[in-house]
Design an enzyme around this catalytic site. Structure first.
Site, mmCIF file in Angstrom:
data_model
loop_
_atom_site.group_PDB
_atom_site.id
_atom_site.type_symbol
_atom_site.label_atom_id
_atom_site.label_comp_id
_atom_site.label_asym_id
_atom_site.label_seq_id
_atom_site.Cartn_x
_atom_site.Cartn_y
_atom_site.Cartn_z
ATOM 1 N N SER A 121 4.568 -4.966 14.810
ATOM 2 C CA SER A 121 4.937 -3.957 13.819
ATOM 3 C C SER A 121 4.119 -2.686 13.989
ATOM 4 C CB SER A 121 4.720 -4.503 12.406
ATOM 5 O OG SER A 121 3.374 -4.886 12.239
ATOM 6 N N HIS A 142 11.651 -5.712 16.032
ATOM 7 C CA HIS A 142 10.808 -5.874 14.847
ATOM 8 C C HIS A 142 11.629 -6.314 13.642
ATOM 9 C CE1 HIS A 142 8.225 -3.973 11.472
ATOM 10 N NE2 HIS A 142 7.849 -5.223 11.696
ATOM 11 N N GLU A 154 14.177 -3.183 13.637
ATOM 12 C CA GLU A 154 13.841 -1.991 14.422
ATOM 13 C C GLU A 154 13.824 -2.393 15.899
ATOM 14 O OE1 GLU A 154 11.023 0.730 11.545
ATOM 15 O OE2 GLU A 154 10.095 -1.029 12.415
ATOM 16 N N ASN A 192 6.914 1.025 8.862
ATOM 17 C CA ASN A 192 5.468 0.902 8.635
ATOM 18 C C ASN A 192 4.759 2.250 8.659
ATOM 19 O OD1 ASN A 192 5.617 -1.798 8.259
ATOM 20 N ND2 ASN A 192 4.704 -2.389 10.198
#
Length: 596
Positions: A121, A142, A154, A192
């Site tokens: 991540s 991800h 992702e 993130n």
């Protein structure tokens, strides 16, 4: 044609790895699930069993489907078991050297055509890929936690990832029923990179004793409609994981101070306070791994007991202003049984406010949320005036005039002369310093911020803002009034943005900077935050609703007060405002609303 993946390997069977196994097996794909030892393998098996059993108990998975799902999974110790799979996804802890060792070994074990993927991540997919002799077949996939539930994936391509590998993985995501956003390899990717700056900022607020953990979390849930408050979310993610992600993003992402982990975070990790998994983080839990919060030494007293101490009796309330906010505040107080004096500049404005209150109350009756008798009683409690002198006998004044400091200071100076001693004077400002308003009076101890959210009759949150001159009695009175209105009060200091705007607008500003850098599209960024983080709206949807001029004004205030380079308004935001693209109200903002 995209290639068909018939067998997938998953390395690492913690919560995330076991969730990824479940996603593939649910969709008819055979999985080889690999761990480092037999005990680790059994823990992974238990996570998968627990998850699928819960799905059956909730009626979301048939027993036969659960059994078929388990039939598709083969558990094994060691990477050698992955010699014939089509794709491997690694889901081990976020340590670059560990991931590089695993990828070097996978490169040796797996067939030349096998795609190697990492679920990282925050780490560089590129740095992981160079541990292999096939970096063109390495990609980031991800997933978000819990993987079986969260829709977003992702897909992270490096500068050397082959286009056909990207296309194959995108097709696989569609087969899994996921929404993918494809992006380049950059620290934190989309979700993130936007989420962790906000979480770190919230930890900083808590560390500085600006507000309690409960109030910070309640503010973001009730003020922004987020599924969890930031500190509860940190406990769920794991403070050690959060620290690693922030530290990596700080080092890889241009050393933005907002990603430098707050010192308290490192201290808590060192002390073993890791969140839910250790049973204690920002909150205390029933036992390690439990989601059930239990009281501890910092749990606040019940609201009634806390506010009764020193709160003044309030029977009659004055509301000054004629805008949407003032109208909503009048309605809320009148419905709660308070006598209300509405003061506007001129009887024409009073008539408009009266009509707006009537219209809103009538809607409540039509929708079955308010009895006709209660509507009539509420209207009967309100008197309409065009002069401040009628506030001479009220117990509380709530000011909701235009957001200009000079106007508010002049008003408070007048209230100071007119109102009797002991009256609490409240400003609904969302961006100006409350102390500046308070010092226009000779009674700053009685001045407090009461920041209601729009629409006031609906939104459950009120930020109670105490200045360094506000008395404990004035704060207690404000909290007691909020409780009587059926609102949740959160108490904070007199700092730009208070809790909600101080946490929300830098996150929105970061999203604008991400778009400005051409890292992703507005649609993909909105998808990432809605589907990956459970936000009710994506940042660009929200900006267009709030108004880009409002967002820019708040961001400028935050930057002026905190002087944090990361808070400087994004140039793109400034340019759009200059061009008159202010969002829905001008039918053009980040999106064109003219034809919607």
């Amino acid at each position: 044609m995209a290639r068909e993946f018939s067998t997938v390997g998953v390395v690492g069977l913690g919560t995330m790895g076991a969730g990824i196994v479940e996603v593939f097996a649910r969709n008819g794909i055979d999985v080889v699930a690999v761990e480092i030892s037999e005990p680790a393998l059994e823990r992974g098996r238990a996570i998968l069993t627990g998850s699928t059993d819960r799905a059956v108990a909730k009626g979301k998975l048939a027993e036969a489907d659960r059994d078929a799902l388990h039939e598709r999974v083969r558990f094994a110790v060691g990477l050698d078991a992955l010699h014939s799979v089509d794709l491997v996804i690694e889901a081990v802890p976020e340590h670059l050297d560990l991931k590089q060792r695993i990828f070097a070994e996978l490169d040796r074990v797996c067939r030349p055509e096998t795609i190697l993927a990492t679920n990282t991540s925050s780490l560089s997919v590129t740095e992981i890929s160079v541990a292999t002799t096939r970096p063109n077949q390495v990609i980031g996939i991800h997933f978000f936690n819990p993987a079986p539930v969260m829709k977003l994936v992702e897909v992270v391509r490096t500068v050397v990832t082959a286009p056909e590998v990207v296309a194959d993985v995108e097709a696989l995501c569609a087969r899994l029923g996921k929404v993918d956003v494809t992006i380049n390899d950059r620290a934190g990717f989309i979700a993130n990179a936007l989420l962790f700056g906000y979480l770190n900022h919230a930890v900083g607020m808590f560390e500085s004793h600006y507000a309690t953990r409960e109030d910070i979390d309640a503010a973001m849930k009730l003020g922004c409609g987020l599924p969890m408050g930031p500190l509860a979310l940190m406990d769920l993610i794991g403070l050690d994981t959060a620290y690693e992600i922030l530290d990596t993003m700080y080092r890889r992402g241009g050393r933005d101070r907002r990603h430098a982990p707050v010192p308290l975070l490192k201290q808590m990790v060192t002390a073993g306070l890791l969140g839910r998994k250790s049973g204690r983080g920002f909150y205390t839990y029933e036992r390690p791994g439990s989601p059930v919060v239990v009281p501890d030494e910092t749990t606040p007293l019940a609201t009634d007991a806390a506010v009764a101490d020193g709160a003044r009796a309030i029977a009659k309330v004055g509301v000054v202003g004629s805008g949407t906010m003032a109208t909503g505040i009048i309605e809320v107080f009148a419905k709660a049984g308070y006598e209300v004096v509405s003061v506007t500049r001129g009887m024409e404005k009073s008539a408009k406010v009266c009509e707006a209150v009537k219209t809103s109350l009538n809607k409540g009756v039509v929708r079955g949320k308010l009895a006709e008798a209660d509507r009539d009683a509420a209207l009967g409690r309100v008197s309409w005036s065009a002069t401040l002198d009628h506030l001479a006998d009220v117990d509380l004044v709530v000011e909701a005039v235009v957001e200009e400091l000079s106007v508010k200071k002049a008003l408070f100076a007048s209230l100071d002369e007119i109102c009797k001693p002991g009256v609490v004077l409240a400003t609904t400002t969302s961006s100006l310093p409350v102390i500046d308003v308070a010092m226009a009076t000779h009674r700053p101890a009685d001045v407090v911020g009461l920041h209601f959210f729009n629409p006031t009759p609906v939104m459950p949150l009120v930020e109670v803002v105490r200045t360094i001159r506000t008395s404990p009695e004035a704060t207690a009175t404000a909290r007691a009034v909020c409780a009587a209105l059926g609102k949740t009060a959160v108490v904070c200091g007199d700092r730009s943005g208070f809790i909600v705007n101080a946490l929300l607008f830098p996150y929105l500003n970061d999203a604008v900077k991400m778009l400005e850098a051409s890292y992703s599209t507005a649609d993909d960024i909105d998808h990432a935050m809605k589907l990956g983080c459970g936000y009710p709206m994506g940042p660009f949807e929200l900006l267009d609703v709030v108004g880009l001029d409002v967002a820019l004004s708040i961001q400028r205030e935050l930057y002026l007060e905190l002087r944090e380079p990361g808070f400087a308004p994004a140039p793109l935001l400034e340019h759009l405002v200059t061009a008159g693209y202010l969002g829905r109200k001008t039918r053009r903002g980040f999106r064109d609303h003219a034809h919607r």
